[in-house]
Design an enzyme around this catalytic site. Structure first.
Site, PDB file in Angstrom:
ATOM      1  N   TRP A 103       0.820  -1.211   0.000  1.00 17.07           N
ATOM      2  CA  TRP A 103       0.000   0.000   0.000  1.00 17.07           C
ATOM      3  C   TRP A 103       0.851   1.258   0.000  1.00 17.07           C
ATOM      4  CZ3 TRP A 103      -4.034  -1.795  -1.886  1.00 17.07           C
ATOM      5  CH2 TRP A 103      -4.515  -3.053  -1.515  1.00 17.07           C
ATOM      6  N   ASP A 172      -1.422   6.203   6.724  1.00 11.46           N
ATOM      7  CA  ASP A 172      -2.495   5.270   6.389  1.00 11.46           C
ATOM      8  C   ASP A 172      -2.593   4.289   7.556  1.00 11.46           C
ATOM      9  OD1 ASP A 172      -4.081   3.206   5.465  1.00 11.46           O
ATOM     10  OD2 ASP A 172      -3.012   2.949   3.566  1.00 11.46           O
ATOM     11  N   LYS A 196     -11.767  -2.746   8.166  1.00  9.74           N
ATOM     12  CA  LYS A 196     -10.910  -3.633   8.943  1.00  9.74           C
ATOM     13  C   LYS A 196     -11.181  -3.491  10.441  1.00  9.74           C
ATOM     14  CE  LYS A 196      -7.399  -3.261   5.352  1.00  9.74           C
ATOM     15  NZ  LYS A 196      -7.490  -4.614   4.798  1.00  9.74           N
TER      16      LYS A 196
END
Length: 360
Positions: A103, A172, A196
């Site tokens: 990511w 993030d 999540k």
């Protein structure tokens, strides 16, 4: 309904069962008003109260300072990969990134479209098996921000302590937000896809310092300016109403559990239990170096791909689902987010012991 399985999926991930039960009722008849939750106008007083409660609970649980906005945006966390540099960078401006996984790699690619991006550290050659110490990278003095991913879902690594830098931090936190206390004031922007640790897929939570709202270039499209959404309380366009509602209910559940500090203790206990099982035998091998191990995502391998496939299949038969590792790394992965129960980890550990004895 059959007995619920243990969902080790990395996301969309398991949610508190009480939240699912509450949402199941409200989606048909919201607070006995004769209308379903997902039918409410996003500008109605009923839904405005839902969104306000979700925001206030996030502020409370994370101790968000008053000079920060909490936004509910769409487009997934991946949209933040370009929104951040679009709003904060521009010609002649620089940012520093730490590359610790898939990511961050994607974020670096997007950011390079909008500014001078310096990658100060990368563990790609080591298959992203660790995160750096503060003394392993240097942040350029003229960097606008230092960007990092706090927890790497695929590779199972996590920053135990947030990086140190003279410039502001941008992170993030999609896969470990609310799993432990953080000092929000050290960050310019924190963002997280909800699916999540916060709720279902469909909403991305962005926590942004107010002064940064004025940084966007004039030629930026309206929907891609943080200020647009901050000025309208995340209601510039129709937001993902159901996902925001669920985030609010999960935040309420989290508060009832004792808050972020209590959740950190539980997460540490769950992770320690699982890592102990991995370290107890040569049959299992953790991917992440020990000092970088994640509390949220535990990636590990068995002696062969064939045994891994057998392990995943037999575990699923026992109600232990979602243990297949990401295609980029293979192996196995157990995601044990806030709402994942300790008893599920205990059952997995028992299965791992039995499987190793029978196949070792």
């Amino acid at each position: 309904m059959p007995e619920r399985i243990y969902n080790f999926s990395p996301g969309p991930a398991t949610l508190p069962y009480s939240v699912l039960q509450e949402a199941a009722k409200d989606i048909v008849n919201y607070k006995d008003r004769g209308i379903g939750l997902i039918e409410l106008s996003h500008r109605s007083k009923e839904f405005m109260a839902v969104a306000e409660e979700a925001e206030q609970l996030i502020r409370e649980l994370l101790a968000v300072p008053d000079n920060y906005k909490v936004l509910f945006l769409q487009g997934g966390a991946s949209s933040q990969f370009f929104m951040i540099p679009m709003n904060l960078l521009g010609e002649g401006k620089k940012a520093t990134y730490l590359n610790t996984g898939t990511w961050s790699n994607k974020a670096i690619k997007e950011a390079r479209l909008f500014g001078d991006i310096e990658v100060a550290y990368s563990s790609q050659e080591q298959k992203f098996n660790r995160v750096p110490r503060d003394d392993e990278y240097t942040v350029a003095p003229d960097s606008e921000y230092l960007y990092f991913v706090s927890n790497n879902t695929i590779y199972g690594t996590q920053f135990k302590d947030m990086p140190r830098a003279d410039c502001m931090l941008v992170s993030d936190m999609s896969s470990d937000i609310l799993s432990r206390p953080i000092d929000v004031s050290r960050f310019g922007i924190i963002f997280a896809g909800a699916q999540k640790n916060m709720g279902p897929a469909g909403v991305t939570v962005v926590i942004i310092r107010e002064d940064l709202l004025e940084r966007a270039p004039d030629n930026l499209p309206t929907m891609l300016k943080y200020k647009t959404h901050a000025d309208k309380g995340s209601m510039f366009n129709t937001p993902p109403c159901f996902a925001i509602y669920c985030v609010g209910r999960v935040m309420n559940w989290l508060r009832e559990q004792g808050g972020v500090e209590a959740m950190q203790r539980r997460n540490e206990e769950k992770a320690a239990l699982l890592y102990s099982a991995i370290d107890a035998t040569d049959f299992y091998r953790g991917h992440a170096q020990k000092e970088s191990r994640s509390m949220m995502n535990v990636s590990f391998n068995l002696p062969s791909p064939e045994l891994e496939a057998k392990f995943i299949a037999e575990a699923a038969e026992q109600g232990l689902d979602g243990l297949k590792g990401h295609r980029s790394i293979g192996g196995c992965r157990a995601s044990i987010y806030n709402a994942f129960p300790r008893e599920g980890v205990e059952k997995l550990v028992d299965f791992m012991d039995r499987f190793a004895r029978e196949n070792g």
